[in-house]
Design a protein around this motif. Sequence first.
Motif, PDB file in Angstrom:
ATOM      1  N   SER A 166       2.739 -99.715  21.011  1.00 47.96           N
ATOM      2  CA  SER A 166       1.764 -99.731  19.904  1.00 47.96           C
ATOM      3  C   SER A 166       2.261 -98.861  18.761  1.00 47.96           C
ATOM      4  N   SER A 167       2.007 -99.315  17.527  1.00 49.41           N
ATOM      5  CA  SER A 167       2.381 -98.501  16.362  1.00 49.41           C
ATOM      6  C   SER A 167       1.234 -97.580  15.948  1.00 49.41           C
ATOM      7  N   GLY A 168       0.264 -97.368  16.843  1.00 46.20           N
ATOM      8  CA  GLY A 168      -0.801 -96.392  16.572  1.00 46.20           C
ATOM      9  C   GLY A 168      -1.907 -96.956  15.710  1.00 46.20           C
ATOM     10  N   ASN A 169      -2.607 -96.044  15.060  1.00 51.60           N
ATOM     11  CA  ASN A 169      -3.745 -96.459  14.239  1.00 51.60           C
ATOM     12  C   ASN A 169      -3.315 -97.483  13.181  1.00 51.60           C
ATOM     13  N   ASP A 170      -4.057 -98.573  13.053  1.00 52.52           N
ATOM     14  CA  ASP A 170      -3.771 -99.547  11.994  1.00 52.52           C
ATOM     15  C   ASP A 170      -4.140 -98.887  10.666  1.00 52.52           C
ATOM     16  N   LEU A 171      -3.142 -98.661   9.816  1.00 54.64           N
ATOM     17  CA  LEU A 171      -3.392 -97.877   8.602  1.00 54.64           C
ATOM     18  C   LEU A 171      -4.323 -98.593   7.636  1.00 54.64           C
ATOM     19  N   SER A 172      -4.505 -99.914   7.816  1.00 54.40           N
ATOM     20  CA  SER A 172      -5.457-100.582   6.919  1.00 54.40           C
ATOM     21  C   SER A 172      -6.902-100.279   7.328  1.00 54.40           C
ATOM     22  N   ASN A 173      -7.104 -99.604   8.485  1.00 57.35           N
ATOM     23  CA  ASN A 173      -8.464 -99.142   8.813  1.00 57.35           C
ATOM     24  C   ASN A 173      -9.020 -98.255   7.690  1.00 57.35           C
ATOM     25  N   PHE A 174      -8.102 -97.582   6.977  1.00 61.12           N
ATOM     26  CA  PHE A 174      -8.555 -96.639   5.950  1.00 61.12           C
ATOM     27  C   PHE A 174      -8.973 -97.322   4.649  1.00 61.12           C
ATOM     28  N   THR A 175      -8.709 -98.638   4.530  1.00 60.69           N
ATOM     29  CA  THR A 175      -8.993 -99.279   3.237  1.00 60.69           C
ATOM     30  C   THR A 175     -10.392 -99.871   3.188  1.00 60.69           C
ATOM     31  N   ASP A 176     -11.014 -99.971   4.352  1.00 63.33           N
ATOM     32  CA  ASP A 176     -12.303-100.652   4.410  1.00 63.33           C
ATOM     33  C   ASP A 176     -13.437 -99.632   4.199  1.00 63.33           C
ATOM     34  N   PRO A 214       8.529 -99.037  21.711  1.00 65.58           N
ATOM     35  CA  PRO A 214       8.179 -97.848  20.944  1.00 65.58           C
ATOM     36  C   PRO A 214       6.663 -97.601  20.876  1.00 65.58           C
ATOM     37  N   ALA A 215       6.326 -96.317  20.862  1.00 65.47           N
ATOM     38  CA  ALA A 215       4.917 -95.909  20.782  1.00 65.47           C
ATOM     39  C   ALA A 215       4.791 -94.898  19.651  1.00 65.47           C
ATOM     40  N   VAL A 216       3.706 -95.041  18.873  1.00 66.14           N
ATOM     41  CA  VAL A 216       3.516 -94.177  17.700  1.00 66.14           C
ATOM     42  C   VAL A 216       2.099 -93.624  17.705  1.00 66.14           C
ATOM     43  N   GLY A 217       1.930 -92.412  17.158  1.00 68.20           N
ATOM     44  CA  GLY A 217       0.603 -91.849  16.871  1.00 68.20           C
ATOM     45  C   GLY A 217      -0.290 -91.744  18.076  1.00 68.20           C
ATOM     46  N   SER A 232       9.954 -98.131  29.437  1.00 68.92           N
ATOM     47  CA  SER A 232      11.203 -98.880  29.319  1.00 68.92           C
ATOM     48  C   SER A 232      12.228 -97.965  28.635  1.00 68.92           C
ATOM     49  N   SER A 233      13.504 -98.199  28.927  1.00 69.69           N
ATOM     50  CA  SER A 233      14.550 -97.379  28.292  1.00 69.69           C
ATOM     51  C   SER A 233      14.561 -97.607  26.774  1.00 69.69           C
ATOM     52  N   ARG A 234      13.888 -98.663  26.302  1.00 67.44           N
ATOM     53  CA  ARG A 234      13.813 -98.972  24.862  1.00 67.44           C
ATOM     54  C   ARG A 234      12.691 -98.212  24.165  1.00 67.44           C
ATOM     55  N   ALA A 235      11.807 -97.609  24.962  1.00 67.52           N
ATOM     56  CA  ALA A 235      10.629 -96.950  24.358  1.00 67.52           C
ATOM     57  C   ALA A 235      11.037 -95.685  23.603  1.00 67.52           C
ATOM     58  N   THR A 236      10.281 -95.397  22.551  1.00 65.51           N
ATOM     59  CA  THR A 236      10.415 -94.097  21.871  1.00 65.51           C
ATOM     60  C   THR A 236       9.008 -93.542  21.686  1.00 65.51           C
ATOM     61  N   PHE A 237       8.929 -92.245  21.407  1.00 61.46           N
ATOM     62  CA  PHE A 237       7.619 -91.577  21.347  1.00 61.46           C
ATOM     63  C   PHE A 237       7.567 -90.760  20.058  1.00 61.46           C
ATOM     64  N   HIS A 238       6.664 -91.161  19.157  1.00 61.64           N
ATOM     65  CA  HIS A 238       6.717 -90.614  17.790  1.00 61.64           C
ATOM     66  C   HIS A 238       5.307 -90.248  17.328  1.00 61.64           C
TER      67      HIS A 238
END
Length: 363
Positions: A166-176, A214-217, A232-238
Motif C-alpha cells: 500500500s502507498s498509505g493514505n490516499d493524498l486526495s483524501n485531503f481535497t474533499d 512496497p509499503a508507505v506511511g 517479500s524481498s521486493r518490499a520496502t518500508f517508508h
Amino acid sequence: MSKTAMRASQKDFESALSQVKRLKDPGNEVKLKLYALYKQATEGPCNTPKPGVFDLINKAKWDAWNALGSLPKETARQNYVDLVSGLSSSSDSSSQVKPEADRKQPGYETLVVTSEDSITKIMMNRPAKKNAITIQMYNEIMLALKAASKDDSAITVLTGNGDYYSSGNDLSNFTDIPPEGIEEKAKSSAILLRDFVDCFIDFPKPLIAVVNGPAVGISVTILGLFDTVYASSRATFHTPFSHLGQSPEGCSSYTFPKIMGPAKAAEMLIFGKKLTAAEACAQGLVTEVFPDSTFQKEVWTRLKAYSKLPPNAMRISKQVIRNREKEKLRAINAEESRALQERWLSDECTNAVMNFLTRKAKL
Ligand SMILES: CCCCC/C=C/C(=O)SCCNC(=O)CCNC(=O)[C@H](O)C(C)(C)COP(=O)(O)OP(=O)(O)OC[C@H]1O[C@@H](n2cnc3c(N)ncnc32)[C@H](O)[C@@H]1OP(=O)(O)O
C-alpha cells in the motif's frame, strides 16, 4: 404517510448533518448530491461565480448545486434528510456480520475479503493506485476487521493486490473539503484515524501482514500492532512524514522505538529513511523475508499450517502478550491523532500534498 409528504424540521436536518459524518464513505457522486442539497437548503439557489475549468473539485460542486435551480429551501432540506436516512439504513445492513465460508464476501468495493482454511484474508484492492487508502477503504477495513473478529476463522491476514502492499493514505483524501471547512475536515480525519488504529489495537485474534511489495506511511506504522509480518524481498518500508509536513501515527511513536530502538526509529519516523525488507527484518519490524519468486507459495503454506492450531489457545496467547499495553496504546493513538489534526492545517502539509497532486513531487 409517504416521506415526501412529511416536512423535515430544522431539528431533523441538524440530526441528518451529524448522522452523515458517521456514515461509511458513500462515494463522490452521493457526496456531491449531499453538498448541493446542503447549500440549497441553507443558502438557496446557487449564487456564486462559476469556478475555472482547472479548479476541478470546486467546479463539480458548483455544477451540482447550480443543477438544483430554484428548488425551494424546504424541499432541499427534506431531500437531504431523506437521502441521509436511505444511506444510513443501507450502511446498517452492510455492517451486519454474515459469515461467508470459502468464497469472496460481498459488500466491499475497495477490498477483496475471503474466508478459507480458517483464515480470513483482507486484501486491499486498488492496484492501479498502489492500494492508496481512501476514506472508503479505511471504513471497509474497519468493517472487515470487526467481521473477522467474530467469524469462525483462526487467524486474519491483511495484504495488497498488485505490485504494492500500500502507498498509505490516499493524498486526495485531503481535497474533499466539506461545507463546514478545512478545520472540520481535519477533525473528522483525526477521528477516522483514531478509530481505524483502535481496530488494530483491539483485534483479538492473531493478525498477520503479508507485505507483498512496497509499503508507505500508515501501512507501515500499523505493522507494529500486528503479531507477525511476512515480507517479500521486493518490499520496502517508508514513512516520509516530515517530507509530507506530517507526524507519525499508528502508535509507531511508541512501537517503533520499542521494536528497533530509538535511534533507528528516529531515522525512519523523523528523517523518512526507507528500509529494505532485509533491513526491516534485521530491525525486528518484519518477522521473516521470503524471495519474491516463492513469496506467496511459502507464506500461504506456513499460514495454512498455523491456522490448524487450536484457535482459543492462540487467542488467549495473544491476549496475554498484548492486553497489558492496550490502554497505553489507545492513549498514544489519541495523542498522535491530535497532533496530526494540527499538522493537516499547516502550510508544510498543504504544500506537500498539493505538490504530489499537481505531479510536482513523488516520494
Ligand atoms: C485520514 C487518515 C490519515 C492517516 C495519515 C496517513 C499518512 C500516510 O499514509 S503518509 C503517506 C502518504 N503516501 C504518499 O505520500 C505516497 C504518494 N505516492 C507516491 O509517492 C508514488 O505514487 C509512489 C512512490 C507510491 C509510486 O510511484 P510510481 O511507481 O511512480 O507510481 P505512480 O505515482 O504513477 O502511482 C500510480 C497511480 O497511483 C496514484 N497514487 C499512488 N499513491 C497514491 C497516494 N498515496 N495517494 C493518492 N494517489 C496515489 C498515483 O497518483 C497514480 O495515479 P494516476 O496518475 O491517476 O495513475
